[in-house]
Design an enzyme around this catalytic site. Structure first.
Site: not given
Ligand code: NAI
Ligand code: MG
Length: 500
Positions: A198, A273, A307, A404
């Site tokens: 996904k 992660e 990250c 972050e």
């Molecule tokens: P997110 O954590 O919401 O998105 C990551 C993935 O999780 C996407 O595929 C999203 O569709 C999925 N997702 C979202 N809600 C979900 C749920 N309830 N159940 C299962 N899957 C779900 O990240 P977002 O909102 O795009 O970004 C927010 C913050 O997260 C960023 O500002 C950053 O701080 C952090 N982030 C960290 C990352 C990393 O590599 N550690 C990558 C992306 C975001």
């Protein structure tokens, strides 16, 4: 679309963008059952340039069924390890042959500079698949001499096997869409698992193109399924599905906790992660120009949407002003533009949402007394740009220091001694990475064990390596991807005890 922001697209990129996009379930390209779609937006100008299916729980369910069938029956479970290796090598070759198209899709979809996409996102993905392919034939167990009590007149023999964990759900973020998918797909397929992928709703394109390559490589139907959709619908349905055996998630700590809880309900194996607030620690023996260039790369690479981004810069007080001045000059000189333009050094952030989130942080910094030594503002126009930003006059309790930001924003602070810097470096809920800049071997070695982080770099930052375990301490996650440890995430040990 053959031309974007004045740059001619590779014909393969234009051809992919011209096709209607469906998702891959059980070897078929399908629409979402409910018929809904999601926009795919170019963050360089905010324009929607295509749409993808909005998969939901019912689509996830279909995909899990397809992956379960492929895991239990047909060609895949019968395949010899050496044939799983061959298929992965084929996939790597195909990805390499289509590298420019993948790089352009990533640059348009995410906003990242296309040259970085080519050599980092696509290049590392190709290398990683090849590295993991070799493990398919090297999954081993052990034999044991047993000491069974009471049954003294019989001999016993014990051995362990490592078996594929089963059907894997992979939830991918938008910052390295292809690479994070490959980090999960390659070890999963090497181990003999099947997968539902996904991608993030902001960046679905390379996952869909990858689905085409997996078919072209000759994988049996259902081994890889790609379902595009929103996080709280498709993502949540995948994490909670009782038919999956392992969930692999990369994203925010907030959503990682939700995914972990959903997984625990079914005892689904789970690796997370998550976020970071990684320190860059510059000791007093370092040339300020080297430190400034290193700090710039640590925070501005991928627009800071990394990250492991070096988002907290600590410089020994004796060098602080010089390093900040040179870092600020680098920040001010970076060429901002659309990712697809090869001359761009800093692209837009992935979305308006992310741009607003980052600017809210910068503004909270100002409200708490911080000052921008460079940048500190959004770019002009409709694109999702944030200027490379260096914040000074910050203190340890500010939100910009504690949370972050996930954008091109670094907070810079001076420090005086080693014990102090170890304590302040660890004064965070996160523990993903850190870098130490010094050639004083003794002080560097004394500092390394004190830093609570999954990766410590010395005189470099953001170096990601296939063979090195990657993951976080504390709230930065659970489990280690890459290296040999990745295989442990996709296999289940079995102990066999035989009475002879
Ligand atoms: P997110 O954590 O919401 O998105 C990551 C993935 O999780 C996407 O595929 C999203 O569709 C999925 N997702 C979202 N809600 C979900 C749920 N309830 N159940 C299962 N899957 C779900 O990240 P977002 O909102 O795009 O970004 C927010 C913050 O997260 C960023 O500002 C950053 O701080 C952090 N982030 C960290 C990352 C990393 O590599 N550690 C990558 C992306 C975001
Ligand atoms: Mg989210």
């Amino acid at each position: 679309m053959n031309n974007l922001h004045g740059i001619e697209l590779h014909p393969a990129t234009a051809a992919f963008l011209a096709k209607p996009r469906t998702m891959l379930i059980g070897g078929e390209w399908v629409d979402a059952l409910a018929g809904q779609t999601l926009p795919v937006v170019d963050p360089a100008d905010g324009e929607t340039f295509c749409r993808v299916p909005a998969g939901e729980a019912a689509d996830i369910d279909r995909a899990v069924q397809a992956a379960s069938r492929a895991f239990e029956s047909g060609d895949w479970p019968k395949m010899r390890p050496v044939d799983r290796e061959r298929l992965l090598l084929k996939l790597a070759d195909l990805l390499e042959a289509n590298a420019q198209e993948f790089a352009e899709l990533e640059a348009i979809d995410n906003g990242k500079p296309v040259t970085m996409a080519r050599y980092v996102d696509v290049g590392l993905s190709v290398d990683f698949i090849r590295y993991m392919a070799g493990w398919a034939t090297k999954i081993e167990g052990s034999t044991m001499e047993l000491s069974v009590p009471l049954v003294r007149d019989r001999e016993f023999f014990g051995f362990t096997r490592r078996e594929p964990v089963g059907v894997v759900g992979a939830i991918i973020p938008w910052n390295f869409p292809l690479l994070m998918a490959i980090w999960k797909l390659a070890p999963a397929l090497a181990a003999g698992c099947t997968m539902i992928l996904k991608p993030a709703e902001d960046t679905p394109l390379t996952a869909l193109r990858l689905g085409e390559l997996v078919q072209e490589a000759g994988y049996p139907a259902g081994v890889l399924n790609v379902v595009t959709g929103l996080g709280h619908t498709a993502g949540a349905a995948l994490a909670a599905h009782p038919g999956i055996h392992k969930i692999a998630f990369t994203g925010s700590t907030e959503i990682g906790k939700l995914v972990g809880k959903a997984a625990m309900e079914n005892m689904t194996r789970c690796s997370l992660e998550l976020g970071g607030k990684s320190p860059v620690i510059v000791l007093d023996d370092v040339d300020p120009a080297v430190a400034a260039a290193g700090a710039a790369q640590a925070i501005f690479f991928n627009q800071g949407q990394v990250c492991t981004a070096g988002s907290r810069l600590y410089v020994h007080r004796s060098r602080f002003d010089e390093v900040v001045e040179q870092l600020s000059a680098i920040a001010a000189g970076m060429k901002m533009g659309p990712g697809i333009d090869p001359s761009t050094q800093i692209g837009p952030l992935v979305s308006k949402v992310q741009q607003n989130r980052v600017m809210d942080y910068v503004n909270s910094g100002y409200a708490e007394g911080a000052r921008a030594a460079a940048g500190g503002a959004a770019g002009d126009g409709p694109g999702c740009f944030v200027r490379p930003t260096v914040l000074v006059d910050v203190h340890d309790n500010m939100r910009v220091v504690r949370e972050e930001i996930f954008g091109p924003v670094v907070v810079a602070q001076p420090f005086d001694d080693l014990d102090e810097i170890a304590r302040r470096a660890n004064d965070t809920p996160f523990g993903l990475a850190a870098s130490i800049w010094s050639n004083d071997l003794s002080r560097v070695h004394r500092l390394i064990p004190k830093i609570k982080a999954g990766t410590v770099w010395v005189n470099c930052h953001n170096i990601i390596e296939n063979v090195m375990p990657f993951g976080g301490f504390k709230q930065s996650g659970i489990g280690r991807e890459a290296g040999r440890s990745a295989l442990e995430l996709y296999t289940e040990p079995k102990s066999v005890i035989m009475m002879l």
